[in-house]
Design a protein around this motif. Sequence first.
Motif, PDB file in Angstrom:
ATOM      1  N   TYR A  58       0.814  -1.039   0.036  1.00 27.33           N
ATOM      2  CA  TYR A  58      -0.073   0.119   0.042  1.00 27.33           C
ATOM      3  C   TYR A  58       1.031   1.350   0.148  1.00 27.33           C
ATOM      4  N   TYR A  63       3.983   1.441  -1.270  1.00 28.84           N
ATOM      5  CA  TYR A  63       4.548   1.736  -2.430  1.00 28.84           C
ATOM      6  C   TYR A  63       3.387   2.328  -3.410  1.00 28.84           C
ATOM      7  N   LEU A  64       2.141   1.934  -3.217  1.00 25.21           N
ATOM      8  CA  LEU A  64       1.034   2.425  -4.187  1.00 25.21           C
ATOM      9  C   LEU A  64       0.832   3.967  -4.031  1.00 25.21           C
ATOM     10  N   GLU A  65       0.961   4.413  -2.748  1.00 25.60           N
ATOM     11  CA  GLU A  65       0.968   5.744  -2.153  1.00 25.60           C
ATOM     12  C   GLU A  65       1.968   6.477  -2.622  1.00 25.60           C
ATOM     13  N   GLU A 113      10.072  -3.593  -6.481  1.00 22.25           N
ATOM     14  CA  GLU A 113       9.810  -3.942  -7.808  1.00 22.25           C
ATOM     15  C   GLU A 113      10.472  -4.826  -8.429  1.00 22.25           C
ATOM     16  N   ARG A 164       3.286 -10.420  -7.242  1.00 20.23           N
ATOM     17  CA  ARG A 164       2.924  -9.589  -8.368  1.00 20.23           C
ATOM     18  C   ARG A 164       1.390  -9.498  -8.415  1.00 20.23           C
ATOM     19  N   LEU A 166       0.020  -7.443  -5.628  1.00 23.94           N
ATOM     20  CA  LEU A 166       0.260  -5.700  -5.735  1.00 23.94           C
ATOM     21  C   LEU A 166      -0.854  -5.412  -6.921  1.00 23.94           C
ATOM     22  N   GLU A 167      -1.115  -6.138  -7.781  1.00 29.50           N
ATOM     23  CA  GLU A 167      -2.178  -5.810  -8.590  1.00 29.50           C
ATOM     24  C   GLU A 167      -3.568  -5.601  -7.992  1.00 29.50           C
ATOM     25  N   ARG A 227      -3.934  -4.897  -4.901  1.00 22.26           N
ATOM     26  CA  ARG A 227      -4.029  -3.858  -3.905  1.00 22.26           C
ATOM     27  C   ARG A 227      -4.035  -2.448  -4.890  1.00 22.26           C
ATOM     28  N   ARG A 228      -3.615  -2.485  -6.061  1.00 27.09           N
ATOM     29  CA  ARG A 228      -3.420  -1.416  -6.941  1.00 27.09           C
ATOM     30  C   ARG A 228      -4.918  -0.946  -7.504  1.00 27.09           C
ATOM     31  N   HIS A 250      -6.810   0.221  -4.233  1.00 28.09           N
ATOM     32  CA  HIS A 250      -6.152   1.598  -3.943  1.00 28.09           C
ATOM     33  C   HIS A 250      -6.777   2.852  -4.770  1.00 28.09           C
ATOM     34  N   GLU A 251      -7.067   2.426  -6.153  1.00 24.59           N
ATOM     35  CA  GLU A 251      -7.776   3.175  -7.081  1.00 24.59           C
ATOM     36  C   GLU A 251      -9.159   3.519  -6.629  1.00 24.59           C
TER      37      GLU A 251
END
Lengths: 193, 186
Positions: free
Chosen positions: A11, A13-15, A27, A37, A40-41, A43-44, A47-48
Amino acid sequence: MTSCPRAEDLYLYLEGELGPYHARKLEEHVECCEACREALEERRLLHEAFTSLPPFEVPGGFARSVMDNLPEPEVRRHGWLAPLVAAVAALSVGLAGFNLFTGTSISDVLVALNGFFGQAVAQAAPLAIKTFKLGGLILKIIRDLLTLGLNGLATFSRVLGPGGIALAIGLTALLAVLAFFGARRFLHQGEGS
Amino acid sequence: MTEDRQLVSRALKGDRRAYEMIVRKYEQPLTSYLSRMTGERETALDFAQEVFLKAYCSLASYRPAFKFSTWLFKIASNHMIDHWRKKKLPTVSIDQPFEEEDGPMTPQIADPGPSVVRKFELAEIREKIERALEAVPETLRELFVLRHVNEFSYEEIAEIKSLPVGTVKNRVFQAKELLRRRMEAS
Protein backbone atom coordinates in the motif's frame (compact mmCIF):
# COMPACT_ATOMS: atom_id res chain seq x y z
CA MET A 1 15.62 -13.18 -4.42
CA THR A 2 14.67 -10.94 -1.47
CA SER A 3 11.88 -12.00 0.93
CA CYS A 4 8.26 -11.13 0.13
CA PRO A 5 7.26 -7.59 1.12
CA ARG A 6 4.72 -6.92 3.87
CA ALA A 7 1.18 -6.10 2.71
CA GLU A 8 1.58 -2.69 4.38
CA ASP A 9 4.54 -1.95 2.13
CA LEU A 10 2.45 -2.76 -0.96
CA TYR A 11 0.00 0.00 0.00
CA LEU A 12 2.78 2.44 0.93
CA TYR A 13 4.42 1.71 -2.43
CA LEU A 14 1.17 2.47 -4.27
CA GLU A 15 0.82 5.72 -2.31
CA GLY A 16 4.42 6.73 -3.11
CA GLU A 17 5.25 6.63 0.60
CA LEU A 18 7.81 3.82 0.60
CA GLY A 19 10.98 5.71 -0.23
CA PRO A 20 13.12 5.18 -3.38
CA TYR A 21 15.39 2.41 -2.02
CA HIS A 22 12.60 0.17 -0.68
CA ALA A 23 10.44 0.93 -3.72
CA ARG A 24 13.19 -0.32 -6.05
CA LYS A 25 13.69 -3.44 -3.93
CA LEU A 26 9.95 -4.14 -4.05
CA GLU A 27 9.83 -3.66 -7.82
CA GLU A 28 12.75 -6.05 -8.26
CA HIS A 29 11.06 -8.64 -6.07
CA VAL A 30 7.68 -8.35 -7.73
CA GLU A 31 9.29 -8.99 -11.13
CA CYS A 32 10.28 -12.47 -10.10
CA CYS A 33 7.53 -13.39 -7.59
CA GLU A 34 4.16 -14.13 -9.15
CA ALA A 35 2.26 -14.24 -5.82
CA CYS A 36 3.47 -10.77 -4.87
CA ARG A 37 2.77 -9.50 -8.40
CA GLU A 38 -0.83 -10.65 -8.05
CA ALA A 39 -1.08 -9.22 -4.53
CA LEU A 40 0.25 -5.89 -5.77
CA GLU A 41 -2.21 -5.81 -8.67
CA GLU A 42 -5.08 -6.53 -6.31
CA ARG A 43 -4.00 -3.73 -3.94
CA ARG A 44 -3.57 -1.42 -6.93
CA LEU A 45 -7.20 -1.93 -7.89
CA LEU A 46 -8.31 -1.42 -4.30
CA HIS A 47 -6.12 1.66 -3.95
CA GLU A 48 -7.71 3.12 -7.07
CA ALA A 49 -11.15 2.54 -5.53
CA PHE A 50 -10.11 3.94 -2.12
CA THR A 51 -8.85 7.15 -3.67
CA SER A 52 -11.87 7.71 -5.88
CA LEU A 53 -14.75 7.32 -3.43
CA PRO A 54 -17.55 9.73 -4.41
CA PRO A 55 -17.72 13.05 -2.51
CA PHE A 56 -20.72 13.95 -0.37
CA GLU A 57 -23.31 16.00 -2.27
CA VAL A 58 -23.94 19.12 -0.21
CA PRO A 59 -27.37 20.76 -0.66
CA GLY A 60 -27.31 24.16 -2.35
CA GLY A 61 -28.30 26.38 0.59
CA PHE A 62 -26.07 24.70 3.17
CA ALA A 63 -23.51 27.50 3.53
CA ARG A 64 -26.30 30.08 3.77
CA SER A 65 -28.03 28.09 6.53
CA VAL A 66 -24.70 27.82 8.42
CA MET A 67 -24.26 31.59 8.19
CA ASP A 68 -27.85 32.22 9.33
CA ASN A 69 -27.22 30.20 12.47
CA LEU A 70 -23.98 31.92 13.44
CA PRO A 71 -24.12 34.35 16.35
CA GLU A 72 -23.68 38.06 15.70
CA PRO A 73 -20.07 39.21 16.18
CA GLU A 74 -19.45 40.51 19.68
CA VAL A 75 -19.51 44.30 19.87
CA ARG A 76 -17.50 45.76 22.71
CA ARG A 77 -20.16 48.05 24.19
CA HIS A 78 -18.49 48.73 27.50
CA GLY A 79 -14.85 49.26 26.56
CA TRP A 80 -14.52 51.81 29.41
CA LEU A 81 -15.86 49.46 32.06
CA ALA A 82 -12.75 47.29 32.48
CA PRO A 83 -10.30 50.23 33.04
CA LEU A 84 -12.78 51.84 35.46
CA VAL A 85 -13.16 48.64 37.47
CA ALA A 86 -9.38 48.19 37.48
CA ALA A 87 -8.84 51.78 38.71
CA VAL A 88 -11.43 51.41 41.48
CA ALA A 89 -9.91 48.08 42.52
CA ALA A 90 -6.38 49.56 42.54
CA LEU A 91 -7.57 52.52 44.64
CA SER A 92 -9.33 50.24 47.12
CA VAL A 93 -6.25 48.02 47.47
CA GLY A 94 -4.04 51.11 47.88
CA LEU A 95 -6.29 52.56 50.58
CA ALA A 96 -6.53 49.27 52.41
CA GLY A 97 -2.74 48.88 52.28
CA PHE A 98 -2.23 52.44 53.54
CA ASN A 99 -4.67 51.80 56.37
CA LEU A 100 -2.92 48.55 57.26
CA PHE A 101 0.61 49.98 57.35
CA THR A 102 0.01 53.43 58.87
CA GLY A 103 -3.04 52.76 60.99
CA THR A 104 -4.75 55.86 59.54
CA SER A 105 -8.44 55.31 59.00
CA ILE A 106 -9.69 55.17 55.40
CA SER A 107 -12.07 58.08 55.98
CA ASP A 108 -9.12 60.27 57.12
CA VAL A 109 -7.17 59.26 54.02
CA LEU A 110 -10.12 60.10 51.78
CA VAL A 111 -10.52 63.51 53.46
CA ALA A 112 -6.78 64.18 53.11
CA LEU A 113 -6.86 63.11 49.44
CA ASN A 114 -9.87 65.34 48.81
CA GLY A 115 -8.05 68.31 50.42
CA PHE A 116 -4.87 67.61 48.45
CA PHE A 117 -6.64 67.35 45.09
CA GLY A 118 -8.84 70.36 45.90
CA GLN A 119 -5.78 72.47 46.70
CA ALA A 120 -3.97 71.30 43.59
CA VAL A 121 -6.94 72.16 41.39
CA ALA A 122 -7.34 75.57 43.09
CA GLN A 123 -3.69 76.44 42.33
CA ALA A 124 -3.46 74.93 38.89
CA ALA A 125 -6.68 76.37 37.44
CA PRO A 126 -5.71 80.14 37.49
CA LEU A 127 -2.24 79.27 36.16
CA ALA A 128 -3.75 77.30 33.28
CA ILE A 129 -6.14 80.18 32.44
CA LYS A 130 -3.29 82.72 32.42
CA THR A 131 -1.12 80.47 30.23
CA PHE A 132 -4.02 80.05 27.83
CA LYS A 133 -4.60 83.83 27.62
CA LEU A 134 -0.87 84.55 27.07
CA GLY A 135 -0.68 81.93 24.33
CA GLY A 136 -3.66 83.52 22.56
CA LEU A 137 -2.06 87.00 22.76
CA ILE A 138 1.27 85.75 21.31
CA LEU A 139 -0.54 84.05 18.43
CA LYS A 140 -2.50 87.26 17.69
CA ILE A 141 0.74 89.34 17.55
CA ILE A 142 2.40 86.84 15.19
CA ARG A 143 -0.67 86.82 12.92
CA ASP A 144 -0.76 90.67 12.79
CA LEU A 145 2.97 90.88 12.00
CA LEU A 146 2.62 88.35 9.17
CA THR A 147 -0.38 90.21 7.72
CA LEU A 148 1.55 93.50 7.85
CA GLY A 149 4.61 92.01 6.18
CA LEU A 150 2.55 90.41 3.37
CA ASN A 151 0.62 93.63 2.77
CA GLY A 152 3.90 95.58 2.60
CA LEU A 153 5.32 93.13 0.07
CA ALA A 154 2.18 93.34 -2.05
CA THR A 155 2.28 97.17 -2.11
CA PHE A 156 6.02 97.12 -2.88
CA SER A 157 5.60 94.73 -5.82
CA ARG A 158 2.68 96.80 -7.24
CA VAL A 159 4.81 100.00 -7.14
CA LEU A 160 7.96 98.47 -8.62
CA GLY A 161 6.51 96.23 -11.35
CA PRO A 162 8.18 93.02 -12.62
CA GLY A 163 11.48 94.75 -13.62
CA GLY A 164 11.73 96.51 -10.28
CA ILE A 165 11.06 93.22 -8.37
CA ALA A 166 13.85 91.46 -10.30
CA LEU A 167 16.21 94.39 -9.52
CA ALA A 168 15.22 94.33 -5.83
CA ILE A 169 15.80 90.55 -5.62
CA GLY A 170 19.21 90.96 -7.30
CA LEU A 171 20.22 93.79 -4.95
CA THR A 172 18.99 91.82 -1.90
CA ALA A 173 21.05 88.79 -3.01
CA LEU A 174 24.13 91.01 -3.54
CA LEU A 175 23.69 92.60 -0.12
CA ALA A 176 23.29 89.13 1.47
CA VAL A 177 26.53 87.92 -0.16
CA LEU A 178 28.39 91.07 0.91
CA ALA A 179 27.01 90.79 4.43
CA PHE A 180 28.09 87.12 4.58
CA PHE A 181 31.67 87.77 3.46
CA GLY A 182 31.84 90.96 5.56
CA ALA A 183 30.76 89.03 8.63
CA ARG A 184 33.37 86.32 7.98
CA ARG A 185 36.14 88.91 7.60
CA PHE A 186 34.97 90.64 10.77
CA LEU A 187 35.08 87.36 12.65
CA HIS A 188 38.59 86.50 11.34
CA GLN A 189 39.90 89.92 12.45
CA GLY A 190 38.35 89.23 15.87
CA GLU A 191 40.19 85.89 16.06
CA GLY A 192 43.55 87.51 14.95
CA SER A 193 43.46 90.26 17.61
CA MET B 1 -3.22 28.13 2.80
CA THR B 2 -2.37 31.83 2.75
CA GLU B 3 -5.87 32.45 1.41
CA ASP B 4 -7.33 30.64 4.43
CA ARG B 5 -5.27 32.79 6.80
CA GLN B 6 -6.44 35.95 5.07
CA LEU B 7 -10.07 34.79 5.26
CA VAL B 8 -9.68 33.96 8.95
CA SER B 9 -8.09 37.34 9.60
CA ARG B 10 -10.98 39.10 7.84
CA ALA B 11 -13.57 36.97 9.65
CA LEU B 12 -11.96 37.89 12.98
CA LYS B 13 -12.47 41.55 12.10
CA GLY B 14 -16.19 40.87 11.72
CA ASP B 15 -16.31 40.18 7.95
CA ARG B 16 -19.00 37.50 7.77
CA ARG B 17 -18.61 37.09 4.02
CA ALA B 18 -15.03 35.89 4.61
CA TYR B 19 -16.31 33.18 6.93
CA GLU B 20 -18.98 32.23 4.40
CA MET B 21 -16.17 31.69 1.87
CA ILE B 22 -14.47 29.37 4.36
CA VAL B 23 -17.74 27.46 4.82
CA ARG B 24 -18.20 27.13 1.06
CA LYS B 25 -14.62 25.90 0.64
CA TYR B 26 -14.81 23.24 3.37
CA GLU B 27 -18.49 22.18 3.37
CA GLN B 28 -17.88 19.39 0.90
CA PRO B 29 -14.74 17.78 2.43
CA LEU B 30 -16.17 18.17 5.92
CA THR B 31 -19.51 16.56 5.10
CA SER B 32 -17.73 13.80 3.14
CA TYR B 33 -15.79 13.00 6.32
CA LEU B 34 -18.80 13.29 8.65
CA SER B 35 -21.12 11.24 6.45
CA ARG B 36 -18.67 8.33 6.51
CA MET B 37 -18.26 8.69 10.25
CA THR B 38 -21.96 8.87 11.10
CA GLY B 39 -23.33 6.79 8.22
CA GLU B 40 -26.33 9.14 8.01
CA ARG B 41 -26.74 12.01 5.58
CA GLU B 42 -28.89 14.28 7.75
CA THR B 43 -26.75 13.72 10.84
CA ALA B 44 -23.66 14.55 8.80
CA LEU B 45 -25.21 17.86 7.70
CA ASP B 46 -26.25 18.71 11.29
CA PHE B 47 -22.79 17.88 12.57
CA ALA B 48 -21.15 19.93 9.83
CA GLN B 49 -23.28 22.89 10.87
CA GLU B 50 -22.24 22.41 14.51
CA VAL B 51 -18.57 22.08 13.58
CA PHE B 52 -18.66 25.31 11.54
CA LEU B 53 -20.34 27.03 14.49
CA LYS B 54 -17.70 25.74 16.93
CA ALA B 55 -14.93 26.82 14.57
CA TYR B 56 -16.47 30.29 14.24
CA CYS B 57 -16.75 30.71 18.00
CA SER B 58 -13.15 29.67 18.59
CA LEU B 59 -11.66 31.35 15.52
CA ALA B 60 -9.54 33.62 17.73
CA SER B 61 -7.70 30.54 19.04
CA TYR B 62 -6.59 29.49 15.52
CA ARG B 63 -2.82 29.86 15.11
CA PRO B 64 -1.78 30.73 11.54
CA ALA B 65 1.37 28.59 11.96
CA PHE B 66 -0.88 25.57 11.33
CA LYS B 67 -3.00 24.70 8.31
CA PHE B 68 -6.60 25.81 8.70
CA SER B 69 -7.89 22.52 7.28
CA THR B 70 -6.13 20.44 9.96
CA TRP B 71 -7.43 22.81 12.67
CA LEU B 72 -11.00 22.50 11.34
CA PHE B 73 -10.81 18.71 11.09
CA LYS B 74 -9.42 18.52 14.61
CA ILE B 75 -12.60 20.24 15.77
CA ALA B 76 -14.67 17.83 13.65
CA SER B 77 -12.82 14.82 15.03
CA ASN B 78 -13.36 15.98 18.63
CA HIS B 79 -17.02 16.52 17.80
CA MET B 80 -17.27 12.91 16.65
CA ILE B 81 -15.52 11.68 19.82
CA ASP B 82 -18.07 13.62 21.93
CA HIS B 83 -20.87 12.09 19.89
CA TRP B 84 -19.58 8.55 20.39
CA ARG B 85 -19.13 9.16 24.12
CA LYS B 86 -22.70 10.44 24.43
CA LYS B 87 -24.07 7.52 22.45
CA LYS B 88 -21.72 5.16 24.31
CA LEU B 89 -21.15 3.19 21.14
CA PRO B 90 -19.40 -0.13 21.64
CA THR B 91 -15.83 0.57 20.66
CA VAL B 92 -13.51 -2.14 19.44
CA SER B 93 -9.94 -2.15 20.64
CA ILE B 94 -7.65 -2.48 17.69
CA ASP B 95 -5.31 -4.63 19.78
CA GLN B 96 -8.01 -7.24 20.43
CA PRO B 97 -9.50 -9.61 17.85
CA PHE B 98 -13.11 -8.73 17.05
CA GLU B 99 -15.96 -10.95 16.02
CA GLU B 100 -17.12 -11.32 12.45
CA GLU B 101 -20.20 -13.19 11.26
CA ASP B 102 -17.93 -16.01 10.18
CA GLY B 103 -15.74 -16.14 13.28
CA PRO B 104 -13.15 -13.99 15.03
CA MET B 105 -10.98 -11.72 12.97
CA THR B 106 -7.71 -10.10 13.90
CA PRO B 107 -7.15 -6.59 12.52
CA GLN B 108 -3.43 -7.15 11.99
CA ILE B 109 -3.31 -8.77 8.55
CA ALA B 110 -0.12 -9.03 6.67
CA ASP B 111 0.08 -11.80 4.10
CA PRO B 112 -1.22 -11.05 0.63
CA GLY B 113 -4.18 -13.37 0.09
CA PRO B 114 -5.68 -14.72 -3.13
CA SER B 115 -7.20 -12.25 -5.53
CA VAL B 116 -10.95 -11.85 -5.18
CA VAL B 117 -11.59 -8.20 -5.98
CA ARG B 118 -10.54 -8.53 -9.61
CA LYS B 119 -13.98 -9.83 -10.51
CA PHE B 120 -15.56 -6.53 -9.50
CA GLU B 121 -15.63 -3.47 -11.62
CA LEU B 122 -14.27 -0.29 -10.02
CA ALA B 123 -17.72 1.22 -9.43
CA GLU B 124 -18.88 -1.96 -7.82
CA ILE B 125 -15.78 -2.03 -5.64
CA ARG B 126 -16.49 1.53 -4.48
CA GLU B 127 -20.03 0.59 -3.52
CA LYS B 128 -18.76 -2.42 -1.61
CA ILE B 129 -16.15 -0.28 0.14
CA GLU B 130 -18.81 2.23 1.24
CA ARG B 131 -20.92 -0.56 2.67
CA ALA B 132 -17.98 -2.35 4.29
CA LEU B 133 -16.70 0.92 5.75
CA GLU B 134 -19.71 1.17 8.05
CA ALA B 135 -18.61 -1.98 9.84
CA VAL B 136 -15.00 -0.88 10.31
CA PRO B 137 -14.29 0.28 13.90
CA GLU B 138 -14.47 4.07 14.08
CA THR B 139 -10.85 4.47 15.26
CA LEU B 140 -9.66 2.83 12.04
CA ARG B 141 -12.43 4.18 9.82
CA GLU B 142 -11.71 7.78 10.76
CA LEU B 143 -8.05 7.55 9.79
CA PHE B 144 -8.92 5.76 6.54
CA VAL B 145 -11.43 8.50 5.64
CA LEU B 146 -9.02 11.32 6.49
CA ARG B 147 -6.36 9.67 4.33
CA HIS B 148 -8.32 8.52 1.29
CA VAL B 149 -11.48 10.65 1.20
CA ASN B 150 -10.03 13.91 2.51
CA GLU B 151 -6.56 13.25 1.11
CA PHE B 152 -4.64 14.45 4.14
CA SER B 153 -1.01 13.37 4.38
CA TYR B 154 -0.05 10.94 7.15
CA GLU B 155 1.73 13.82 8.91
CA GLU B 156 -1.40 15.99 8.80
CA ILE B 157 -3.55 13.15 10.15
CA ALA B 158 -1.01 12.65 12.93
CA GLU B 159 -1.44 16.35 13.79
CA ILE B 160 -5.25 16.18 13.69
CA LYS B 161 -5.41 13.10 15.89
CA SER B 162 -2.33 13.86 18.04
CA LEU B 163 -0.89 10.45 17.20
CA PRO B 164 2.56 9.33 16.02
CA VAL B 165 2.87 9.09 12.20
CA GLY B 166 3.80 5.40 12.44
CA THR B 167 0.60 4.63 14.36
CA VAL B 168 -1.47 6.48 11.77
CA LYS B 169 0.14 4.54 8.91
CA ASN B 170 -0.43 1.25 10.68
CA ARG B 171 -4.07 1.95 11.46
CA VAL B 172 -4.83 3.10 7.91
CA PHE B 173 -3.28 -0.14 6.69
CA GLN B 174 -5.38 -2.16 9.13
CA ALA B 175 -8.53 -0.40 7.91
CA LYS B 176 -7.66 -1.23 4.29
CA GLU B 177 -6.99 -4.86 5.00
CA LEU B 178 -10.22 -5.10 6.99
CA LEU B 179 -12.09 -3.68 4.03
CA ARG B 180 -10.38 -6.13 1.72
CA ARG B 181 -11.30 -9.05 3.94
CA ARG B 182 -14.91 -7.94 4.19
CA MET B 183 -15.14 -7.55 0.44
CA GLU B 184 -13.66 -11.00 -0.05
CA ALA B 185 -16.23 -12.42 2.32
CA SER B 186 -19.17 -10.72 0.58
